[in-house]
Design an enzyme around this catalytic site. Structure first.
Site, PDB file in Angstrom:
ATOM      1  N   GLN A 441       1.045  -1.114   0.039  1.00 46.92           N
ATOM      2  CA  GLN A 441       0.044   0.082  -0.138  1.00 46.92           C
ATOM      3  C   GLN A 441       1.029   1.111  -0.161  1.00 46.92           C
ATOM      4  O   GLN A 441       1.504   1.428   0.860  1.00 46.92           O
ATOM      5  CB  GLN A 441      -0.659   0.058   1.128  1.00 46.92           C
ATOM      6  CG  GLN A 441      -1.778   1.227   1.432  1.00 46.92           C
ATOM      7  CD  GLN A 441      -2.769   1.062   2.221  1.00 46.92           C
ATOM      8  OE1 GLN A 441      -3.752   0.176   2.371  1.00 46.92           O
ATOM      9  NE2 GLN A 441      -2.565   1.792   3.700  1.00 46.92           N
ATOM     10  N   SER A 444       0.989   6.264   2.672  1.00 43.10           N
ATOM     11  CA  SER A 444       1.621   7.128   3.442  1.00 43.10           C
ATOM     12  C   SER A 444       2.700   7.926   3.089  1.00 43.10           C
ATOM     13  O   SER A 444       3.602   7.268   2.226  1.00 43.10           O
ATOM     14  CB  SER A 444       1.934   6.566   4.908  1.00 43.10           C
ATOM     15  OG  SER A 444       0.951   6.010   5.612  1.00 43.10           O
ATOM     16  N   SER A 476       4.741  -1.406   4.208  1.00 44.14           N
ATOM     17  CA  SER A 476       5.127  -3.017   4.608  1.00 44.14           C
ATOM     18  C   SER A 476       5.196  -3.604   3.223  1.00 44.14           C
ATOM     19  O   SER A 476       4.615  -3.630   2.397  1.00 44.14           O
ATOM     20  CB  SER A 476       3.969  -3.441   5.529  1.00 44.14           C
ATOM     21  OG  SER A 476       3.826  -2.716   6.510  1.00 44.14           O
ATOM     22  N   GLU A 559     -19.241  -6.278   4.621  1.00 44.27           N
ATOM     23  CA  GLU A 559     -18.018  -6.357   5.336  1.00 44.27           C
ATOM     24  C   GLU A 559     -17.843  -8.028   5.531  1.00 44.27           C
ATOM     25  O   GLU A 559     -18.850  -8.390   6.131  1.00 44.27           O
ATOM     26  CB  GLU A 559     -17.696  -5.334   6.259  1.00 44.27           C
ATOM     27  CG  GLU A 559     -17.463  -4.018   5.590  1.00 44.27           C
ATOM     28  CD  GLU A 559     -17.631  -2.844   7.159  1.00 44.27           C
ATOM     29  OE1 GLU A 559     -17.515  -3.376   8.069  1.00 44.27           O
ATOM     30  OE2 GLU A 559     -17.372  -1.670   6.452  1.00 44.27           O
TER      31      GLU A 559
END
Length: 694
Positions: A441, A444, A476, A559
């Site tokens: 991802q 950030s 990560s 979900e």
């Protein structure tokens, strides 16, 4: 209450008449005795509501006696029926909290110096010197009532001189049985008190202005109110669970476990929320005229009363640790009432067939059948609702099959399916499920962590696509990933939440420089990723240009629903194991608090699951469970290291100690990653509690 504030013999007659007419004290009594035909949990709901309204009078003592007599009904049915019928009709009852009576010749004698709800009581529940419990009629004792700390109740001292006709011996009722029911009832009241205090504080914070703005817009108040929500939801969850345990008639040891969890969390929790309510109210909350102090008094009184039977919070926590050390856990189960039968009948043989395949073929078979991600839409899942998802979980566990961790893929692929093209879904979904594609991802940045909308990575139009330039951080598994989901700014003039686009980046592309970041653990799972004119073709743009912010914040509507297991978490289980009969009571209490917190997190998850099954949207418990789960993992891992003592300084060749130290350091990231705890509490305060933005 205000009318009779100083009258020790006050009976709260008008209120009690209304309570009796509404049948509140008899909800948990059988219909043939004139009651409502409900059970303990139904009765607790009424008690919670009465506490929320701070209804004065002897409801707690009367309900306790009704439930204990109901439990002893088989030993003396005629006498018990008489008592239950009278309580259902409005008779009052009291409970001795300290002291005991001596039994002789069928009668009872003794002095009881703390008796709850004694005014106008027709019966009194009291412990005997032989460990049994008895019910004594009013003609067998004399009371000296007093005004207590809780101004909405009356108790006092009692001298007992009862003959055989005045004493009903309650066979099968012991201290554990009384403690379980009493804890359940006071926890229900604690839940009502906590919810009133939370609502009152939040409502006041929305309208009280200071420095030209509602105080609820101040971050300090948001943090305080969010923390109050965490505590109040925990109190409700543990109260509900001990009631559910007693309703379902689980083995006594499991019910005792649930009661100790409730005693460890609910009573301190209600006091803390009441204190915080006064803090939010400020000076007005400290005045006698405001009702807030009456709720604080009730919360403190409940804790004191419960300690008479439980030994207090620390002893409850220590007992809980010993129970956990003996292997006891709170197991949750759902009665689907037949709603699962048809789906289970088709699912079970299919999963059994997959379980017979060679191990290296099982993942692919599960993925293609939709069982890896049943909540995803077909053909990648089953479009499964909550019941079907839970059935798949149960059948996989029964067959000994486990799902692989999709990591970032579990977030990336649903977004692609929901917002991308059919070609993108076909290209990435199944390969991710079967393990051919791994994701990272790229969100950030050094200047855009929790404030992700401040990202500065830019995307510039190029022939057939876009060129991305910028720096990402805390990524990560970036070195192992095949693809990355990336946010970049495509319109630098637009408002900061606009002009952002969602890209899929091939991590082997030219212009990507990935540099490992060594974390405090010594590992290097995180990475910095530098993008220098990295080309991304148009077919790797997900959704609309400049519409990426919405994608970053949403996942599929259906979900994932799952039931918590019985494991308490790595560090909490380790702390339980470290006791091994050698810990002091102080150590036991510290471990017990973590066992209680871990159990509360599981219970919040169960409540969230039940909401989903009932077709209701996610409630506060899902947000609270995330915040409390982080706290539990951090506190428990630190406790483990503390329990190790000096051996933790030089672990040598002991791999377990090294793992304990690693876990303690690793958990520091949990309150930072994915948005810091403080930011998440602000979000909860605004979106769940409705406090104004600053």
């Amino acid at each position: 209450m205000r009318d009779v504030e100083t009258d020790p013999a006050a009976s709260f007659a008008k209120t009690w008449q209304a309570v009796a007419e509404a049948g509140l004290s008899g909800i948990g009594i059988a219909e043939q005795c004139g009651g409502g035909g409900g059970d303990l949990l139904d009765q607790m709901v009424a008690l919670e509501a009465a506490a929320h309204a701070l209804t004065p009078g002897p409801l707690l003592g009367t309900v306790l006696v009704g439930q204990i007599v109901r439990a002893a009904h088989v030993s003396a049915p005629d006498s018990c029926n008489e008592v239950l019928s009278a309580i259902a009709g409005g008779a009052r009852a009291a409970c001795a909290l300290r002291g005991s009576v001596a039994l002789a010749g069928g009668g009872a004698r003794g002095d009881l110096d703390v008796v709850l709800d004694v005014v106008d009581a027709r019966w009194m529940l009291a412990p005997a010197d032989d460990g049994s419990w008895v019910l004594i009629a009013a003609q067998g004792w004399e009371a000296q009532p007093e005004v207590g700390f809780d101004l909405t109740r009356r108790g006092g001292r009692v001298r007992v001189a009862a003959g055989p006709d005045d004493v009903l011996h309650l066979a099968g009722v012991d201290a554990d049985a009384v403690r379980r029911v009493f804890v359940a009832l006071v926890a229900a009241e604690a839940a009502g008190v906590a919810q009133w205090c939370l609502t009152t504080a939040v409502d006041y914070a929305k309208v009280r202005e200071q420095f030209g703005a509602p105080i609820g817009s101040f971050q300090a108040i948001k943090q305080l109110c969010s923390h109050m929500l965490e505590t109040a939801e925990s109190v409700s969850a543990v109260a509900w669970d001990v009631g559910a345990a007693l309703r379902s008639e689980v083995p006594a040891e499991e019910a005792n476990y649930a009661a100790d969890v409730a005693a460890t969390i609910a009573l301190d929790g209600a006091v803390a929320v009441a204190q915080d309510c006064i803090q939010v109210l400020g000076g007005i909350g400290f005045t006698f005229e405001h009702e807030a102090h009456l709720y604080l008094r009730r919360a403190v009184a409940l804790r004191i009363a419960a300690s008479a039977l439980t030994g207090g919070t620390e002893q409850s926590a220590a007992r809980l640790a010993r129970r956990a050390g003996a292997g006891q856990r709170r197991a949750s189960a759902i009665d689907f009432e037949g709603a699962d039968s048809r789906f289970r009948a088709t699912t079970r043989p299919e999963i059994d067939a997959i379980a017979q395949l060679p191990a290296d073929e099982q993942r692919s078979a599960l993925a293609r059948a939709g069982y890896l991600t049943p909540h995803w839409p077909r053909p990648y899942g089953l479009d499964a609702g909550p019941v079907e998802q839970l059935v798949v979980d149960e059948e996989l566990a029964r067959a000994g099959l486990s799902r692989p961790d999709l990591a970032i893929g579990a977030w990336a692929v649903p977004t692609i399916i929901d917002h991308g093209t059919a070609e993108q879904a076909e290209r990435f979904a199944l390969p991710t499920l079967i393990g051919d594609v791994a994701w990272c991802q790229l969100f950030s940045e050094p200047g855009a962590g929790s404030d992700l909308a401040s990202l500065s990575t830019r995307a510039v139009r190029a022939d057939g696509g876009w060129k991305l330039t910028g720096q990402k951080v805390w990524t990560s598994r970036a070195r192992e990933a095949d693809w990355g989901i990336c946010l970049a700014r495509t319109d630098r003039e637009a408002a900061r939440h606009r002009g952002i686009t969602y890209f899929l980046v091939d991590m082997t592309s030219d212009g990507i420089d990935t540099r490992p970041l060594r974390e405090i653990t010594g590992d290097a799972m995180f990475n910095e990723v530098f993008l220098d004119d990295v080309f991304v073709p148009d077919d790797c743009v997900v959704g609309e240009i400049d519409g990426g912010w919405k994608l970053a914040r949403t996942t599929l509507a259906n979900e994932r629903v799952a039931m918590a297991g019985t494991k308490l978490g790595l560090s909490t289980e380790r702390a339980v194991g470290l006791l091994d009969g050698r810990g002091s009571q102080a150590d036991e209490a510290r471990v017990g608090h973590q066992v209680a917190l871990a159990t509360a997190c599981q219970l919040l998850g169960v409540r969230s699951t039940l909401r989903s099954i009932a077709g209701r949207g996610p409630g506060a418990e899902s947000s609270v469970a995330k915040l409390l789960g982080v706290r539990n993992r951090q506190e428990a891992s630190e406790l483990v290291v503390d329990m190790l003592g000096p051996v933790a300084l030089y672990s040598g060749d002991d791999p377990q100690v090294s793992n304990d130290l690693h876990e303690m350091l690793l958990t520091r990231c949990l309150s930072i990653a994915g948005g810091t705890t403080q930011i998440l509490r602000n979000v909860v305060a605004e979106r769940v509690l409705g406090l104004p933005r600053g």
